[in-house]
Design an enzyme around this catalytic site. Structure first.
Site, PDB file in Angstrom:
ATOM      1  N   SER A 216     -20.143   6.707 -10.178  1.00 54.54           N
ATOM      2  CA  SER A 216     -19.741   6.863  -8.798  1.00 54.54           C
ATOM      3  C   SER A 216     -20.472   8.037  -8.081  1.00 54.54           C
ATOM      4  O   SER A 216     -20.403   9.112  -8.916  1.00 54.54           O
ATOM      5  CB  SER A 216     -18.220   6.935  -8.720  1.00 54.54           C
ATOM      6  OG  SER A 216     -17.544   5.595  -9.053  1.00 54.54           O
TER       7      SER A 216
ATOM      8  N   LYS B 258      -7.956   4.549  -4.208  1.00 58.33           N
ATOM      9  CA  LYS B 258      -8.249   6.122  -4.798  1.00 58.33           C
ATOM     10  C   LYS B 258      -7.983   7.140  -3.924  1.00 58.33           C
ATOM     11  O   LYS B 258      -8.315   7.159  -2.786  1.00 58.33           O
ATOM     12  CB  LYS B 258      -9.785   6.257  -5.250  1.00 58.33           C
ATOM     13  CG  LYS B 258     -10.145   5.011  -6.252  1.00 58.33           C
ATOM     14  CD  LYS B 258     -11.627   5.497  -6.959  1.00 58.33           C
ATOM     15  CE  LYS B 258     -11.604   6.732  -7.725  1.00 58.33           C
ATOM     16  NZ  LYS B 258     -12.947   7.083  -8.310  1.00 58.33           N
TER      17      LYS B 258
ATOM     18  N   ARG C  92     -10.593  -1.342 -14.921  1.00 58.29           N
ATOM     19  CA  ARG C  92     -10.080  -0.110 -14.587  1.00 58.29           C
ATOM     20  C   ARG C  92      -8.534  -0.022 -14.856  1.00 58.29           C
ATOM     21  O   ARG C  92      -7.739  -0.696 -14.216  1.00 58.29           O
ATOM     22  CB  ARG C  92     -10.493   0.153 -13.162  1.00 58.29           C
ATOM     23  CG  ARG C  92     -10.036   1.651 -12.731  1.00 58.29           C
ATOM     24  CD  ARG C  92     -10.747   1.905 -11.193  1.00 58.29           C
ATOM     25  NE  ARG C  92     -10.275   1.543 -10.139  1.00 58.29           N
ATOM     26  CZ  ARG C  92     -10.707   1.888  -8.835  1.00 58.29           C
ATOM     27  NH1 ARG C  92     -11.795   2.525  -8.792  1.00 58.29           N
ATOM     28  NH2 ARG C  92     -10.099   1.308  -7.908  1.00 58.29           N
TER      29      ARG C  92
END
Lengths: 209, 209
Positions: B109, B138, B40
């Protein structure tokens, strides 16, 4: 390969559009005579980038004006755009071509004369000489080419070349005179009170070449 | 379809790796027993993302541990990664699947129970229940699921489910007990003094399920 005309190439920038929607800027610019549009987005989600691409394609496709996506091969594929424009920090050219296929337009930014020469060995459809002049739009670029750099690059390049960076109504004619196949502009159209009139004025200067 | 095991899923974050190279974190985590790795990257050039992917693939491929790319379908294609993980703000699922093909792993997700249900109708291979707990990693997510949310989601989902968000050595056993097929961790491995030992400790808790 889709035919394309680099002569007046709009590169989008929502931050320089004075709060007006990108669809408006693009539609007006098309009325003024832009010949290509590059969707450049640096800080938006993949979904937003994709949806913006879909909306611009609906405007550009009926006019036969190629839509080029900046950097993001996946967005170009997802939108079925007419092409992709990559820079020296983006995916390698061979990989972009592999997934894009032969029938799409692939453009490459070059930042030095050496990169112009290197590009001659690459399977790209045009080069973007960047930047011609210093500009606040991009901060990560090399020393500006200047007019003489444009001339040398155009003479050296086997690919069609569009010049970008600090281009406006004042210097377009000179750049075309140096051998560029076109000018790519951001704020000269996007920030203009009338993007249509701004595009039309640039177009006239290019047509005179 | 490539076989995959969600049980201990490392999601990379260079900012949480205490200055150590990602290759080190991943290689150590693999020694400790991670079963999947997701690369990521949010703030790097496409070229850097691609090159990082190529390097991680060299580490993971010989160990038969799937490399999943976050968000960027183009990077997944360019690297020939084992799969792609998309969120609700990334490319639409159908488009990701179209270009990825049937043989790659596609993860999605989900941030609400409603999205768990919607995912049942989508051609994805697993869902990521996100976030289980509040986390600084996040910032753009919905209300955390909590343990009961994980339980309800796993019961509802027809896809295998991995839980993510605030997961560590203290809560892993509980999450697995609620029905998750695995836990996805970021800092619990990347920020540990020994990513290998941290992975091994988590692995033990999962194996006990």
């Amino acid at each position: 390969m889709i035919p394309f005309d680099l002569s007046l190439y709009l590169v989008t920038d929502r931050d320089l559009s004075k709060g007006r929607p990108l669809e408006y800027i693009v539609a007006e610019a098309v009325k003024g005579g832009v010949t290509m549009v590059q969707l450049r987005e640096k800080d938006c989600s993949s979904r937003d980038f994709y949806e913006l691409g879909v909306r611009l394609k609906k405007i550009l496709n009926p006019q036969n004006i190629p839509l080029i996506i900046n950097d993001r091969l996946d967005i170009a594929l997802a939108v079925d755009a007419d092409g992709l424009h990559i820079g020296q920090s983006d995916l390698p050219c061979e990989i972009a071509r592999q997934f894009l296929g032969k029938n799409k337009i692939l453009g490459l930014s070059v930042e030095t004369i050496q990169q112009v020469e290197e590009a001659n060995a690459l399977d790209v459809d045009y080069i973007g000489i960047s930047p011609v002049f210093a500009t606040p739009t991009k901060t990560d670029t090399f020393t500006p080419f200047g007019l003489e750099g444009v001339k040398a690059s155009c003479a050296l390049s086997k690919h069609p070349a569009v010049a970008i960076g600090g281009i406006n109504i004042e210097n377009t004619a000179e750049i075309i005179a140096k051998g560029a196949d076109g000018v790519a502009v951001v704020s000269a159209i996007s920030s203009a009170d009338s993007p249509m009139k701004a595009a039309a004025s640039l177009k006239k200067l290019i047509a005179k070449k």
